[in-house]
Design an enzyme around this catalytic site. Sequence first.
Site, PDB file in Angstrom:
ATOM      1  N   GLY A 132       0.786  -1.288   0.038  1.00  0.00           N
ATOM      2  CA  GLY A 132       0.053  -0.016   0.164  1.00  0.00           C
ATOM      3  C   GLY A 132       0.880   1.244  -0.039  1.00  0.00           C
ATOM      4  N   ALA A 133       1.842   1.345   0.919  1.00  0.00           N
ATOM      5  CA  ALA A 133       2.811   2.402   1.156  1.00  0.00           C
ATOM      6  C   ALA A 133       4.036   2.115   1.976  1.00  0.00           C
ATOM      7  CB  ALA A 133       1.995   3.472   1.545  1.00  0.00           C
ATOM      8  N   MET A 134       5.151   2.761   1.597  1.00  0.00           N
ATOM      9  CA  MET A 134       6.185   2.506   2.508  1.00  0.00           C
ATOM     10  C   MET A 134       6.710   3.611   3.170  1.00  0.00           C
ATOM     11  SD  MET A 134       8.607   0.162   3.281  1.00  0.00           S
ATOM     12  CE  MET A 134       9.965   0.492   4.401  1.00  0.00           C
ATOM     13  N   ASN A 171       9.300   5.141   4.292  1.00  0.00           N
ATOM     14  CA  ASN A 171      10.678   5.758   4.315  1.00  0.00           C
ATOM     15  C   ASN A 171      10.489   7.122   5.149  1.00  0.00           C
ATOM     16  OD1 ASN A 171      11.316   3.562   2.008  1.00  0.00           O
ATOM     17  ND2 ASN A 171       9.941   4.995   1.050  1.00  0.00           N
ATOM     18  N   HIS A 206      -1.071   5.753   9.084  1.00  0.00           N
ATOM     19  CA  HIS A 206      -0.382   4.578   9.269  1.00  0.00           C
ATOM     20  C   HIS A 206       1.329   4.756   8.851  1.00  0.00           C
ATOM     21  CE1 HIS A 206       0.380   0.088   8.996  1.00  0.00           C
ATOM     22  NE2 HIS A 206       1.343   0.443   8.479  1.00  0.00           N
ATOM     23  N   GLU A 207       1.595   5.413   7.834  1.00  0.00           N
ATOM     24  CA  GLU A 207       2.856   5.601   7.493  1.00  0.00           C
ATOM     25  C   GLU A 207       3.373   6.548   8.562  1.00  0.00           C
ATOM     26  OE1 GLU A 207       3.993   3.367   5.552  1.00  0.00           O
ATOM     27  OE2 GLU A 207       1.999   2.591   5.041  1.00  0.00           O
ATOM     28  N   HIS A 220       4.545   5.283  11.521  1.00  0.00           N
ATOM     29  CA  HIS A 220       5.851   4.574  11.571  1.00  0.00           C
ATOM     30  C   HIS A 220       6.991   5.585  11.767  1.00  0.00           C
ATOM     31  CE1 HIS A 220       5.163   0.676  10.527  1.00  0.00           C
ATOM     32  NE2 HIS A 220       4.347   0.833   9.228  1.00  0.00           N
ATOM     33  N   GLU A 256       4.471  -2.936  12.604  1.00  0.00           N
ATOM     34  CA  GLU A 256       3.178  -3.063  11.983  1.00  0.00           C
ATOM     35  C   GLU A 256       1.988  -3.003  12.935  1.00  0.00           C
ATOM     36  OE1 GLU A 256       3.029  -2.135   9.129  1.00  0.00           O
ATOM     37  OE2 GLU A 256       5.095  -2.509   8.474  1.00  0.00           O
TER      38      GLU A 256
HETATM   39 ZN   LIG Z   1       3.081  -0.404   7.982  1.00  0.00          ZN
END
Ligand SMILES: [Zn+2]
Length: 820
Positions: free
Chosen positions: A256-258, A260, A290-291, A294, A313
């Site tokens: 979905g996404a990362m 970084n 969510h990202e 992180h 996660e």
């Molecule tokens: Zn994640």
Amino acid sequence: MPSLTRDEARQRAQLISVQRMEVDLDLDRGSEHFGSTARITFSCSAPGGSTFLDLHAVSCERIELNGIRIDPDTVTEGRLTLTDLAADNVVEVTATMAYSRDGQGLHRSTDPADGEDYVYGHLFLDAAPKVFACFDQPDLKAPYAVSVRAPQAWVVLGNGRATRTAPGRWELSETLPLATYFVTVCAGPYVSVHDEHDGIPLGIHARRSLQRELELHGPQMFEVTKQSFDHYHRTFDVRYPFGDYDQVFVPEFNAGAMENPGCVTFRDPMLFRGAATREQVLQRSNTIAHEMAHMWFGDLVTMRWWDDLWLNESFAEFMAYTATSRATEFTDSWVEFGISRKQWGYAAERAPSTHPVAGSPAPDAQSALANFDGISYAKGASVLRQLVAHIGEEAFNAGVTAYLRSHEHGNGELSEFLAAMEEVHGSSLADWSAAWLETAGVDAIALDRDGILTRTAPQEHPADRPHALDVAGFTGGAEVFRTSLTLDAPQVSVDGVQRDAAVLLPNAGDLTWAQVDLDAESLAALPRELAQVQDPVARSVMWGAVLTGVFRGTVDPAVALDVVTAAWPHERDDALMSRVALAVTDRIVPQFLPADRAADAKARLAEAALAAFDDAEPGSDRALVAARVLAATTTDEQRLEAWVSGRDLPQGLEHDSDFRWIVLQTMARLGLADERRIAAVEADDTTLSGRLSGLAARAARPGIQDKEWAWAQISGNRERSNYELNALASGFWSSGSVEDLRPYAARYVADIPRLTEWVGADALDRVATLAFPSRIVEPETVDLVRAAMDRPDVTSGVRRSMADELSKLEEALASRSRWS
Ligand SMILES: [Zn+2]
């Protein structure tokens, strides 16, 4: 290439620490290869010792350790041995690398809309050595100074702020310490929108052909970003540390996404080009949140090794839904969590591959990939909700802040997290952790008419899990009682249960992680009761109980279809509508019903969709979902013909290419779309989405020759990108008779494992899932797949995909033998 083992990582981290990474990339050498120079400054705690560097290059031009040349030919299987280390060392490696087409490493693709090329780095999970030489493991963090040469018309983005220093030359500001897998560079003629919040510069970027969509959706995405920053700053009490916050929508992205740091990448279909329902915008908002979570859980504090993946996660998932439900307009986001994410997690729990949330063995990096599943995300987040209920929100947040502060810019693991929580809680969490974090399995809970609430752990995974939950009763839509309690024994008697309620519902607030068994009376009442219930969370639990009941074999699929046809047309929540419809069309109809009953079931769903469509306000989310389900299920040729030709389209879908492709794919499945037809629609939609949809439509044609063409493309065309393989595989199994398709069960086990020669693990796992012969619901398929799973040439990722799909197939077989 061997995957790094935990023992190797541990030894290397004991021996060395990395002070600084300097990386120079040359992206102006054509479409196949790029140049890469890495200069690594590192220290060694035992001078004279040796270690190894990770490097997956096409060719290696120069290697120098502390000024002494090393023969590039000594690089074997992606590793370069470095001997006779000093206390302080510099190693410099210049190499030629290959762009990827599978979304791993530095992915490069051409936008069919305008012929422009785009590049982005996705170094997760162990692809960093495909971009630059490095010590590739999560606990060897270092600051990065990256510079890039690129075609002059390109824009460069990355973790640090990018500055153009000369035509085609870019310098990225030096970052805080990053794990190797968080480094990214995105380059190409990207277009941008900018904003700022609380001193943090914000940017959102996309391909030039998506400029209209970027400008349309930018304001909503900025709003969620700002709301989430405020929420996280309040909750964590640690400021976002990584400078500018860029969000880049990139083509053919696997996940979905990362996350970084400072430069998050997203799959670009999320920049919806057509009508988007509230649920779709909610999901994207959750991904954004969510990202962002992180940035603290994952980026600021990184798990020491992949076996503590849950520290990334589970937290990001929990924090994101908390953020969207409290700080954005999506106050009901937990409804979507229940019907979408938890269903995914429950399926993972029922599979033999289930594992504890924390501490699942990840003997090497690649094996950790298998744990990016519904357990690590949905169960982990649910377990954190239980922890909040157990120790209180104030203590939980204080523990989180203490954990972040004591490990910032470094690494953490389960024991350190628990220690921080115990410190604020004031007593041991060992039993709680053992039951919820360190034991696999999901309990079934049931409430009988005498008010006895029962909890049953799976036989294979005995556990003593305390559940904080609500039970409630409903009659005629009214909630007639609700009791909150902790279920801390196999059976408890619940106060206040009204035995004559039409529906008795355990876990009515969806707070705990458990599969719900409804009593027979409640199940029988659902067709008339479900849609009348006002609380969408309670409806979500009811829908979930029906769906998981079918999958577990406790509910007759015919009964589930009765609930769906009666209650679904009156469902008001578009997340519940679309997710329930998807479960019926993608799983219950093709797997759980024999072929002779499947057509009838699909017709009933199409009728329900038509009823909902006629009943819904034109242009509303309900109308949109109903129209999509109708387009995907109807066999009404006149309607399909009108819609694909642009006539009598539902309000809001008049110029919607994606809707047109749904219609055309249905026509393809019904044998109503030949090559000329598909090519004509494709000519009207020259985008990447259009090209992928065209492939899916071709693969969805039911003829034997069409299937043979599609299979050859999947199994043998090495030029196909990750997204093209997914499109072909999903189209392939969507039509055709079981007789015609049966030979492809054997072809699957023969052909798909071989793709590992040219498709990366991340991408291949998805292909192995989508291409699985899930429609051949026969014991022979089980035998074939089981035999294949024992083969040494089957990678761990493909084996895991096979195991999970096999588990679903076996659920369908069991249901058929019980109910047919
Ligand atoms: Zn994640």
